[in-house]
Design a protein around this motif. Structure first.
Motif, PDB file in Angstrom:
ATOM      1  N   GLN A 136      63.876  19.364  76.887  1.00 19.50           N
ATOM      2  CA  GLN A 136      64.311  20.486  76.352  1.00 19.50           C
ATOM      3  C   GLN A 136      63.612  21.716  76.724  1.00 19.50           C
ATOM      4  N   HIS A 184      62.082  22.064  68.487  1.00 23.55           N
ATOM      5  CA  HIS A 184      63.499  21.950  69.307  1.00 23.55           C
ATOM      6  C   HIS A 184      64.488  23.156  69.024  1.00 23.55           C
ATOM      7  N   THR A 198      68.424  20.887  69.745  1.00 24.52           N
ATOM      8  CA  THR A 198      68.855  20.339  68.339  1.00 24.52           C
ATOM      9  C   THR A 198      67.689  19.108  68.045  1.00 24.52           C
ATOM     10  N   PRO A 199      67.194  19.067  67.037  1.00 26.04           N
ATOM     11  CA  PRO A 199      65.972  17.922  66.690  1.00 26.04           C
ATOM     12  C   PRO A 199      66.303  16.667  66.543  1.00 26.04           C
ATOM     13  N   GLN A 200      65.784  15.799  66.838  1.00 24.71           N
ATOM     14  CA  GLN A 200      66.169  14.277  66.609  1.00 24.71           C
ATOM     15  C   GLN A 200      65.805  13.774  65.253  1.00 24.71           C
ATOM     16  N   SER A 201      66.000  12.791  65.021  1.00 22.60           N
ATOM     17  CA  SER A 201      65.775  12.132  63.713  1.00 22.60           C
ATOM     18  C   SER A 201      64.346  11.891  63.140  1.00 22.60           C
ATOM     19  N   ALA A 210      62.308  13.778  73.897  1.00 25.81           N
ATOM     20  CA  ALA A 210      63.122  14.528  74.090  1.00 25.81           C
ATOM     21  C   ALA A 210      62.581  16.054  74.512  1.00 25.81           C
ATOM     22  N   ALA A 234      59.782  18.979  64.794  1.00 25.10           N
ATOM     23  CA  ALA A 234      61.256  18.942  64.894  1.00 25.10           C
ATOM     24  C   ALA A 234      61.982  20.332  64.946  1.00 25.10           C
ATOM     25  N   GLU A 279      61.179  10.551  68.856  1.00 25.55           N
ATOM     26  CA  GLU A 279      62.255  10.713  69.829  1.00 25.55           C
ATOM     27  C   GLU A 279      62.161  12.248  69.868  1.00 25.55           C
ATOM     28  N   ASN A 280      61.603  13.027  68.897  1.00 26.75           N
ATOM     29  CA  ASN A 280      61.615  14.533  69.290  1.00 26.75           C
ATOM     30  C   ASN A 280      60.425  14.739  70.407  1.00 26.75           C
ATOM     31  N   GLN A 298      69.835  11.913  55.987  1.00 23.28           N
ATOM     32  CA  GLN A 298      70.502  11.153  57.348  1.00 23.28           C
ATOM     33  C   GLN A 298      70.895   9.732  56.748  1.00 23.28           C
TER      34      GLN A 298
END
Length: 803
Positions: A178, A157, A163-166, A174, A154, A170-171, A102
């Motif tokens: 989801q 998701h 779609t997973p976050q970074s 979210a 991760a 954040e995951n 990333q």
């Protein structure tokens, strides 16, 4: 660089010179054991879906996982120092690799992998592999647990169709959205995968034992793929682009400090995981009967070299970072692998699959791979590790490391864990509790913890509370005492003794006395002398000399740690017995009271019957490193097992054998002889006829052993020791007696019935053992016979075992 290459195993051996007229030997044929072939297939079936799943979790091209699996198997398998460890893309590297991709992109991440491999080569050349194991296990387990949590959150998701976050926060943020927007197809495929992963190893009955040999990961992914294909579910699947467009490593592009940190992080995680995996594989190998002698213990420095070379090749070819993988390594050992050929073959299979099975691989749903990787991440949070660190009072280090990895990153989490571990160690070093208790027998001062200069003021204050002329006992419950504390204790002891008092300074561990009065009766015994009947360094006295025969009865070991200074020529007395019992009550009883209380409640459950001689020098608990409840011991003169029968039988020994086998259900029986056995010497010197004393009537059970012992004086024929000839006829008789008594043992009904039963529940093993007292060396009767067909006793070495 040439100095870093491990020397061949045979470099120090003398070359074999062939006779001048004999033809030179032909070239050695390369052979692969059938066990390695079957093990390589099992490992391949596990590695294929996991490699794709880990590549998916990192965000790398899916082909990168196959490249890393192939290179790990072939390169690390060939060069590495742990023959049975399987290397490849590891779940422990997922978070690190995902962050690098990333931040820097895929091609720069490949370059970082190459640089990390070079760093590993340097560490291997510096031979620092053992130093890496100095990292606290709580930090390592915490790091793996943090990585496992990050992976699981991760991948959840993707399991739900998103779609997973970074990052983990954040995951988590979210996740509610989801859950409100589920994709039924992805959830159905993931649920099937997780269900099969859980239930497949637990299938009951004979069918379950047969099907359980197939890897659960392969079955789960195959079933999910079949479900998606047969029902026509529309969901994302594996996409393997053409190898012609496969991205390779590029020159590093980014800030220097950031690149250095990335290389160090990758090197740290790869190296520590691989080294710990090698140690774990050694333990698995040691637990497999018959494999210890065939597979060498791991060379950790060479393992670093192999891992470094593999990372260089993998990064150059566009593959993921490589480390030793616990799941595949344990499967490799369990499948019966005997050499590094199984690891290399599995790498070759991955190459074939990557080239020929692309259409089949592209049918796999991504949700199934995500569920597979999520389950691996959850398993990295081991409840067994949590219980272990809690028992060792390191749960704070574990928790801080785990939280640091989850919320800040791997390198930051490990740094936090190291800082907390150092703080905990300093806290333990300075935390010392000193209590004073007055009893009827005197004053008792108990010091708990490490005694350093920081505790000297408190120690001095408590010591001066003891009245002049009183009896005092100072008990030190710690493993360290610095010079300042030692001098404080010594000065107070001398002053208190001069004023008419008495001082006894002891440790809680058995056999340790921190301080003793000055030499008494010219005895210069050290405080750490472990035997009551040790050979004391005192001037010669006018005692009568002892011959070799009388010396056979000396050497009684008191493992409770008495401090008597008596040599082998000093007679014992009731006072000596009472002193030994007193030392046990003071030093040993506090440590074993809990365990003995458990044994008293649950009853004895020994694992083996140990039949040996009554000789006082043979201490079964010492030479077998066993404790209460481990051995059911039968001792008699000559370690005889009288054969069953009315005339020759002996009810006491037969009753013990029957009770051990039928009631206690022991799994093994060991007959142990020893050097300098008085019974064997008496057998050799027995003249026919004469008065039939109880000893002579008992020694008749050794006549079959005497009959099978050659008496030519040259050590030819009969059971023998590997590596050296028997010292004399008496030693050959001792060896023959062990073999003969094993034959008598097999004739007992309970033993023969247990041996015939076989199977996992009825298996009974018989072992022969010879203990050389003077060498303190144990020999075990080998399963295979020598070239002459006779039994062979082989030495048991420290290198035969693993930590």
């Amino acid at each position: 660089m040439s100095a870093c290459v491990p020397a061949p195993a045979d470099s120090a051996r003398t070359k074999h010179v062939h006779p001048p007229h004999s033809p030179p030997p032909g070239p050695r044929r390369f052979r692969i054991a059938g066990a390695d072939v079957s093990a390589s297939i099992a490992v391949f079936l596990i590695a294929l879906p996991l490699s794709l799943g880990i590549a998916l979790a990192t965000g790398a091209p899916l082909q990168a996982g196959l490249v890393a699996a192939a290179v790990g198997g072939i390169v690390a398998g060939r060069i590495g120092g742990c023959p049975l460890q399987v290397s490849g893309p590891a779940a422990g590297l997922t978070v690190v690799t995902a962050d690098l991709i990333q931040q820097y992109g895929w091609r720069t991440t490949c370059a970082i992998t190459v640089l990390a491999g070079l760093a590993q080569l340097g560490l291997g050349c510096l031979r620092v592999a053992r130093s890496a194991l100095a990292v606290s296990p709580a930090i390592v387990h915490g790091m793996l647990a943090g990585i496992g949590v990050t992976i699981a959150v991760a991948q959840l998701h993707i399991v739900l169709g998103g779609t997973p976050q970074s990052a983990v926060p954040e995951n988590l943020a979210a996740l509610p959205a989801q859950l409100a927007n589920l994709h039924p197809a992805d959830v159905a495929v993931s649920a099937l995968t997780l269900t099969l992963l859980f239930l497949w190893p637990r299938l009951p009955g004979r069918v379950g034992r047969v099907l359980g040999k197939l890897p659960a990961a392969l079955i789960a992914v195959a079933a999910a793929t079949a479900l998606a294909a047969l029902t026509g579910l529309r969901l994302p699947k594996v996409d393997l682009p053409s190898w012609s467009s496969h991205a390779l490593a590029a020159l590093p592009d980014g800030p220097v400090l950031g690149m250095v940190a990335a290389v160090l992080t990758t090197t740290l995680v790869c190296s520590v995981q691989s080294l710990l995996g090698a140690v774990a594989v050694d333990k698995l190998v040691a637990a497999r009967p018959g494999l210890t002698g065939r597979v060498r213990r791991s060379d950790l420095d060479r393992e670093l070299l192999g891992q470094g070379a593999a990372n260089i090749v993998s990064g150059s070819l566009g593959g993921l970072p490589i480390a030793g993988v616990a799941v595949r390594s344990s499967a490799n050992v369990a499948a019966g692998a005997v050499s590094r050929n199984s690891t290399m073959l599995h790498g070759g299979y991955v190459v074939i699959a990557a080239l020929l099975l692309v259409p089949a691989l592209e049918l796999i749903p991504l949700a199934s791979l995500a569920a597979l990787v999520m389950s691996v991440g959850l398993k990295m949070v081991s409840l067994n590790h949590i219980r272990t660190v809690t028992r060792h009072r390191e749960v704070l280090v574990y928790a801080v490391t785990t939280g640091g990895v989850v919320f800040f990153g791997v390198l930051e989490g490990v740094a936090l864990g190291i800082a907390v571990a150092v703080g905990v160690a300093l806290h333990r070093l300075t935390r010392t509790r000193i209590t004073h208790e007055e009893t009827e027998g005197g004053h008792h001062i108990h010091v708990r913890g490490q005694l350093t200069f920081l505790a000297v003021p408190r120690l001095s204050r408590v010591l001066h509370q003891v009245p002049h002329g009183a009896d005092a006992v100072v008990e030190l419950d710690g493993s360290f005492m610095d010079h300042a504390a030692y001098e404080t204790l010594q000065d107070w002891q001398k002053t208190h003794t001069a004023q008419g008092g008495s001082v006894d300074i002891t440790g809680r561990r058995p056999g340790i006395r921190i301080s003793e009065p000055v030499e008494v009766d010219d005895c210069r015994c050290r405080p750490w002398t472990a035997w009551r009947n040790h050979q004391c360094e005192r001037p010669p006295t006018a005692t009568a000399p002892t011959d070799a025969r009388s010396q056979d009865t000396t050497g009684v070991a008191d493992l409770t740690g008495g401090t008597g200074g008596r040599g082998g020529t000093t007679t014992s007395s009731p006072t000596d017995l009472a002193r030994g019992i007193s030392a046990f009550q003071r030093n040993t009883a506090p440590h074993v009271r809990g365990e003995l209380a458990r044994l008293a409640r649950e009853g004895q459950q020994p694992s083996q019957l140990f039949l040996t001689c009554a000789d006082s020098r043979v201490v079964t608990s010492m030479i077998t490193s066993s404790g209460p409840g481990d051995l059911f011991v039968v001792r008699n003169v000559g370690n005889f097992v009288p054969p069953p029968g009315e005339e020759s039988g002996d009810d006491s020994v037969a009753a013990a054998i029957e009770y051990a086998v039928d009631v206690l259900k022991v799994r093994s029986i060991t007959v142990c002889g020893h050097s300098g056995c008085g019974a064997m010497q008496a057998l050799l010197g027995t003249e026919p006829g004469g008065a039939q004393t109880p000893l002579k009537r008992w020694l008749r059970h050794g006549l079959p052993s005497l009959a099978r012992t050659p008496g030519d004086g040259h050590g030819a024929g009969g059971p023998r020791l590997a590596g050296r000839a028997a010292a004399d006829t008496a030693e050959r008789l001792c060896l023959a007696n062990v073999v003969q008594q094993l034959e008598h043992l097999r004739a007992h009904e309970s033993v023969s019935r247990a041996l015939a039963a076989g199977g996992a529940d009825g298996e009974l093993e018989l072992h022969g053992m010879y203990f050389h007292v003077g060498e303190a060396q144990a020999y075990l009767l080998a399963e295979e016979a020598g070239e002459d067909g006779e039994a062979v006793f082989r030495r048991v070495l420290e290198t035969d075992l693993t930590a």
